[in-house]
Motif scaffolding. Structure first.
Motif, PDB file in Angstrom:
ATOM      1  N   CYS A 263       0.745  -1.261   0.102  1.00  0.00           N
ATOM      2  CA  CYS A 263       0.001   0.086  -0.017  1.00  0.00           C
ATOM      3  C   CYS A 263       0.748   1.286  -0.070  1.00  0.00           C
ATOM      4  O   CYS A 263       1.435   1.510   0.943  1.00  0.00           O
ATOM      5  CB  CYS A 263      -0.937   0.069   1.188  1.00  0.00           C
TER       6      CYS A 263
ATOM      7  N   CYS B 189      -5.871   3.031   7.542  1.00  0.00           N
ATOM      8  CA  CYS B 189      -6.037   3.187   6.301  1.00  0.00           C
ATOM      9  C   CYS B 189      -6.950   1.951   5.435  1.00  0.00           C
ATOM     10  O   CYS B 189      -7.087   1.119   6.372  1.00  0.00           O
ATOM     11  CB  CYS B 189      -4.501   2.900   5.721  1.00  0.00           C
TER      12      CYS B 189
ATOM     13  N   CYS C 249      -0.109   4.076   2.996  1.00  0.00           N
ATOM     14  CA  CYS C 249       0.250   4.001   4.240  1.00  0.00           C
ATOM     15  C   CYS C 249       1.676   3.387   4.290  1.00  0.00           C
ATOM     16  O   CYS C 249       2.162   3.321   5.655  1.00  0.00           O
ATOM     17  CB  CYS C 249      -0.608   3.346   5.081  1.00  0.00           C
TER      18      CYS C 249
ATOM     19  N   CYS D  72      -6.394  -0.227   3.395  1.00  0.00           N
ATOM     20  CA  CYS D  72      -5.717  -1.521   3.438  1.00  0.00           C
ATOM     21  C   CYS D  72      -5.947  -2.197   4.619  1.00  0.00           C
ATOM     22  O   CYS D  72      -6.299  -3.336   4.641  1.00  0.00           O
ATOM     23  CB  CYS D  72      -4.428  -1.407   2.970  1.00  0.00           C
TER      24      CYS D  72
HETATM   25 ZN   LIG Z   1      -2.726   1.523   3.527  1.00  0.00          ZN
END
Ligand SMILES: [Zn+2]
Length: 325
Positions: A104, A118, A107, A120
């Motif tokens: 990701c 986040c 983040c 994700c």
């Molecule tokens: Zn993330």
């Protein structure tokens, strides 16, 4: 915001750490390999890393030349970066060869951005919560390939044979899973026991799960019992939030649950909240629409019949045939 069980949090945390460590280990490996191959790359990288310390020193020293010094350092760092970029481009074909490839980018696999979870991280929590739920609900997931149309009679008792009808339903469900998204419709599987409603639901669950989306599948009765136990403090967890928040919810066997005012309003809340949030749901039931109308309040039934795509399962119970094979 949904609350999850301890084990769901810890699994998600572990997965984030694993991603981060793996990405950073790869960068380290790349650097070590190229440093050994090309001393100049090593030297430039080292100087570049040194600029961070120089910056700190300049700030701490302060003085009248502070801004000039910072500007000089900025120029130096830009020059070094571009030199390194050209070297990396020449050696590997990738200017950003030393940039860590996080899963990701938002983040950098920390799970947080600006102090908030986040996307994700949220996605992992949702996925693990749904998986945990599926494990606890005891419905085995199946493959479309294992679905046998031969079990269904090809003699037309009404206008259409059970096999022809089933073929259409099966084809629809396959396409539905392949193209599953938030825009997919909600489905209602109606028909007697033993006609493959649960089996097909579990095939959809498996395929959608494999696409990385969160799916909760289980007996409606079991889900509602959990929701009730948690509501009255007899058990920990937040099943209701998972049922409302997962990407696809599959409720098996509407009508088999012990009905009370509590279960009916919980069920309405789940169905209504998911429709409002445009999250698809699949419900299977042995009851006909008129039976549903008799057994549930009108507001609930009309919410389902007004928005779900119905599929009628016809024919004879195929379970005795499966045992024969
Ligand atoms: Zn993330």
């Amino acid at each position: 915001m949904a609350k999850y069980s301890e084990s769901v949090y810890s699994r998600a945390g572990q997965e984030l750490r694993r991603r981060k460590l793996e990405a950073e280990a790869e960068t380290k490996r790349r650097k070590a390999e190229l440093f050994a191959q090309d001393p100049e790359v090593a030297a430039i990288s080292k100087q570049l890393e040194g600029t961070a310390n120089e910056y700190l020193k300049i700030i701490l020293n302060g003085g009248t030349e502070l801004h000039d010094n910072i500007e000089k350092l900025r120029k130096k760092s830009t020059e070094l970066s571009s030199k390194l970029g050209s070297k990396l481009q020449a050696l590997t074909g990738d200017r950003d060869y030393f940039k860590t490839a996080y899963t990701c980018r938002v983040c950098e696999d920390s799970g947080y951005k600006d102090g908030l979870r986040c996307k994700c991280f949220e996605a992992l929590l949702k996925q693990y919560a749904a998986e945990e739920m599926a494990e606890n609900c005891g419905i085995k997931l199946n493959d479309f390939a294992d679905f046998k149309l031969d079990y269904y009679s090809d003699a037309a008792d009404e206008n259409v044979s059970p096999r022809a009808r089933m073929k259409k339903t099966y084809d629809y469900c396959r396409k539905y899973s392949e193209g599953f998204s938030q825009n997919s419709p909600s489905l209602l599987f109606i028909g007697k026991t033993g006609l493959g409603k649960t089996f097909l639901s579990s095939c959809i669950a498996k395929e959608v799960t494999e696409k990385g989306m969160s799916v909760a599948i289980g007996q409606l009765a079991t889900f509602l019992r959990k929701v009730e136990d948690e509501h009255f403090g007899r058990a920990a967890g937040n099943t209701l939030d998972t049922l409302i928040g997962c990407d696809l919810l599959i409720l098996d066997d509407l009508g088999s649950e012990f009905q009370s005012q509590f279960t009916e309003s919980a069920l309405y809340e789940i169905i209504n909240a998911r429709l409002n949030a445009q999250r698809p749901t699949i419900i299977s039931t042995n009851q006909s629409i008129s039976e549903l109308n008799m057994n549930y309040n009108e507001r609930l039934v009309s919410r389902i019949t007004g928005s779900y795509l119905p599929f009628i399962f016809i024919g004879k119970d195929i379970r005795p045939m499966i045992r024969k094979f």
